[in-house]
Design an enzyme around this catalytic site. Structure first.
Site, mmCIF file in Angstrom:
data_model
loop_
_atom_site.group_PDB
_atom_site.id
_atom_site.type_symbol
_atom_site.label_atom_id
_atom_site.label_comp_id
_atom_site.label_asym_id
_atom_site.label_seq_id
_atom_site.Cartn_x
_atom_site.Cartn_y
_atom_site.Cartn_z
ATOM 1 N N CYS A 172 -10.398 -11.571 -20.272
ATOM 2 C CA CYS A 172 -11.564 -10.864 -19.761
ATOM 3 C C CYS A 172 -11.493 -9.396 -20.140
ATOM 4 O O CYS A 172 -10.584 -8.946 -20.817
ATOM 5 C CB CYS A 172 -11.635 -11.005 -18.237
ATOM 6 S SG CYS A 172 -11.552 -12.710 -17.656
ATOM 7 N N ARG A 217 -16.187 -11.841 -18.093
ATOM 8 C CA ARG A 217 -15.321 -13.005 -17.991
ATOM 9 C C ARG A 217 -15.392 -13.933 -19.194
ATOM 10 O O ARG A 217 -16.477 -14.254 -19.676
ATOM 11 C CB ARG A 217 -15.672 -13.804 -16.732
ATOM 12 C CG ARG A 217 -14.681 -14.943 -16.470
ATOM 13 C CD ARG A 217 -15.037 -15.734 -15.248
ATOM 14 N NE ARG A 217 -13.998 -16.727 -14.961
ATOM 15 C CZ ARG A 217 -14.208 -17.864 -14.330
ATOM 16 N NH1 ARG A 217 -15.413 -18.164 -13.894
ATOM 17 N NH2 ARG A 217 -13.212 -18.708 -14.107
ATOM 18 N N GLY A 250 -6.176 -11.596 -17.837
ATOM 19 C CA GLY A 250 -4.892 -12.165 -18.201
ATOM 20 C C GLY A 250 -4.724 -13.608 -17.775
ATOM 21 O O GLY A 250 -5.686 -14.301 -17.425
#
Length: 614
Positions: A2, A50, A78
């Site tokens: 993201c 996202r 992550g």
């Protein structure tokens, strides 16, 4: 993966400025093409883009959770590879979960353990967690710096973002570069000193660091660093431990709710990860693993072996795909695409980068994205196991500078005298080199050679590897592709860091201990293959194209590059049929063509980002 960004300001009510946050967030849309979210309170504004990998339906961010009188909000970029274990432990402590995504696990871990949660995380991450009751922001970056995090702290204001572009989008931040930033570009670049953001008033949270920002200001601490200690294992036990760590790491990183693949060059590192992935797919009944490789039109005609590229990849890729039965995708590019990609790569990095080495990776990732959302890559093995030529070259070992950048005098000779007087490039690089050496955790009782090899390992892990991780992150995320790097698992890095050099090179081979660890995992001929780096084009048309581009820049009196270079010398170099930069001036791949491409990228960056020099 993201993109995250945020703005904390103790002087303003940020609820009155939603468009600024939206603009900052939108700059990261390529990193997160699937969804967008923002959250604003009086003094904190958080934005998120996202890329859905785990629990696509329920993992929206910013994610908010209440615990008693406290409200917590997180934005996160992550993957947590130990999320299942953390979730079980948190459930035993009474917490309940509404999703299956690791974002919620991370948020609840922060609620349960506070700032100490970072010590429990295994993964690649950059996140910001806001505690509304305390009015404090907790910023964290993973141990090896796989995921980026930049920030700007001026007075009572903090801006942060996954990439510089998010900070640059704030109207109060100016795109200015001073002497230090120019020294990074023209002397250190395309590497970057850890913590340096190039732009004035912009920094980078270093790998293994976390920070607190509250009304008392910004406080930064290191929560992880390499530590030197005696290595207790013999060769056989060391090889077994490396094999077990790598196998466990690969298994963890193959978990995904979306299609996954591997990047395969036929070399030791990528072949090892592909073999482990293929075995996992076979055991899980997932069918054939998809693999991808990159090459360039007519490279077979123009390739010439040298110290840095001893052989071509194609036969070895075929060897591995047939051995493992993968569904392989051969990706090939031609010169016009590579030249055009130089421009895209600048916008992906927000600075000049590794020229066509960047651009070709961008094109490669763009093609992979058509088939997969997550890829496994072999970055970092050469840094931690000592695979690069400069680990084994006496000139590089004895040089009192960074071993991947031995041609600094040649570079300085091409700069404008006024710039040299201002930025003092030789002195600047020397200071940065000495700074790096001063950080090396020494081990009492080591011989001079052992101490030097520890220095070399530290330089590679903390100074060269970040350049390649930056490249991998920006070029992949510019097309919304998540790339995982198992060799960056901190447990593996910690263990290998303390393996004595004579064991690392057992069998009198570079990465000898890794080869022993992979015995039985790879065919013997692949296991003993001489290292060859990421491929680059050898087509003379590429050199012709970038020379032409540089000459056009030199003919433009309005070019912002001209004040920084010796125009006559660059023109003579670009007009000559000889290549005075026939050996790498940076890394293994950047020679004459990449010098011209890099200068073209600098010109483009100065123009398009409207850089002010101060």
């Amino acid at each position: 993966m993201c993109g995250i960004t945020g703005w904390i300001d103790w002087r303003k009510d940020l609820t009155g400025y939603p468009s600024i946050l939206e603009n900052m967030t939108e700059t990261l849309h390529l990193r997160g093409p699937d969804a967008s979210g923002t959250w604003i309170s009086q003094h904190c504004a958080l934005g998120h883009r996202r890329l859905s990998v785990m629990d696509p339906e329920n993992g929206a961010q910013p994610m908010i959770r209440k615990q008693g009188d406290y409200t917590y909000t997180i934005v996160y970029n992550g993957e947590l590879y130990n999320a299942p274990e953390l979730k079980k432990e948190l459930e035993l402590r009474g917490h309940h979960f509404r999703t299956t995504c690791d974002t919620e696990v991370l948020l609840v871990a922060f609620i349960e353990w506070g700032r100490a949660c970072v010590d429990r995380l295994n993964g690649i991450f950059a996140f910001a967690a806001w505690n509304d009751q305390e009015q404090s922001l907790f910023l964290v970056r993973d141990r090896l710096g796989v995921k980026p995090l930049f920030y700007s702290h001026q007075n009572s204001v903090l801006l942060f973002g996954s990439e510089p572009k998010a900070i640059l989008a704030h109207p109060d931040f100016q795109a200015e570069v001073g002497a230090e930033g120019l020294a990074e570009i023209f002397a250190v670049g395309p590497a970057r000193t850890p913590g340096h953001g190039i732009y004035r008033n912009m920094s980078e949270l270093k790998p293994g660091q976390c920070a607190i920002f509250d009304r008392n200001g910004l406080s930064i601490r290191t929560y992880w660093k390499l530590e030197s200690q005696p290595h207790p294992d013999d060769v056989a036990a060391t090889a077994l431990q490396v094999q077990q760590l790598l196998s466990d790491t690969a298994q963890r990183q193959l978990v995904s709710d979306v299609p996954i693949c591997t990047l395969l060059s036929g070399g030791l590192d990528s072949s090892a990860l592909t073999s482990l992935a293929a075995e996992h797919y076979k055991e899980s009944g997932k069918g054939a693993l998809h693999t991808f490789s990159v090459d360039y039109k007519d490279n077979d005609k123009h390739f010439k072996a040298n110290l840095f590229q001893p052989n071509s990849d194609a036969p070895w890729i075929k060897r591995m795909t047939e051995h493992l039965g993968t569904e392989h995708h051969y990706i090939e590019f031609d010169t016009p695409e590579l030249v055009e990609s130089l421009k895209t790569a600048v916008f992906a990095r927000d600075t000049p980068g590794m020229a066509d080495v960047d651009g070709s990776l961008y094109l490669f990732c763009r093609e992979i994205k058509k088939e997969a959302t997550v890829a496994i890559s072999g970055e970092a093995a050469d840094e931690i196991f000592g695979g690069y030529p400069w680990f084994h070259n006496e000139e590089a070992l004895s040089a009192n500078t960074f071993p991947w950048s031995l041609k600094l005098p040649n570079r300085v000779d091409l700069l404008a005298p006024d710039l040299v007087d201002w930025i003092k490039p030789v002195e600047y690089v020397s200071n940065r080199y000495q700074q790096a050496l001063s950080e090396v955790p020494r081990l009492a009782g080591e011989t001079q050679q052992q101490n030097r090899m520890r220095e070399m390992s530290y330089l590679n892990i903390t100074r060269f590897m970040p350049t390649l991780l930056d490249r991998k992150d920006r070029m992949s995320m510019a097309v919304g592709l998540e790339v995982r790097v198992p060799f960056c698992d901190h447990r593996l890095v910690e263990y290998v860091w303390n393996i004595p050099w004579e064991i690392k090179t057992s069998g009198d081979r570079e990465k000898g201990i890794l080869r022993k660890a992979l015995k039985g995992v790879l065919p013997d001929d692949v296991l003993t293959r001489k290292k060859s780096p990421y491929p680059k084009t050898h087509n003379p048309n590429y050199l012709t194209a970038v020379r032409k581009w540089v000459l056009e820049i030199l003919d433009d009196p309005g070019s912002p590059l001209l004040p920084f270079i010796d125009v006559k010398k660059i023109r003579a170099l670009a007009s000559s049929d000889t290549n005075d930069f026939d050996l790498p001036w940076f890394g293994q791949l950047m020679t004459g063509p990449q010098l011209f491409a890099y200068l073209a990228q600098v010109d483009m960056w100065l123009r398009n980002y409207k850089i002010s020099i101060r």
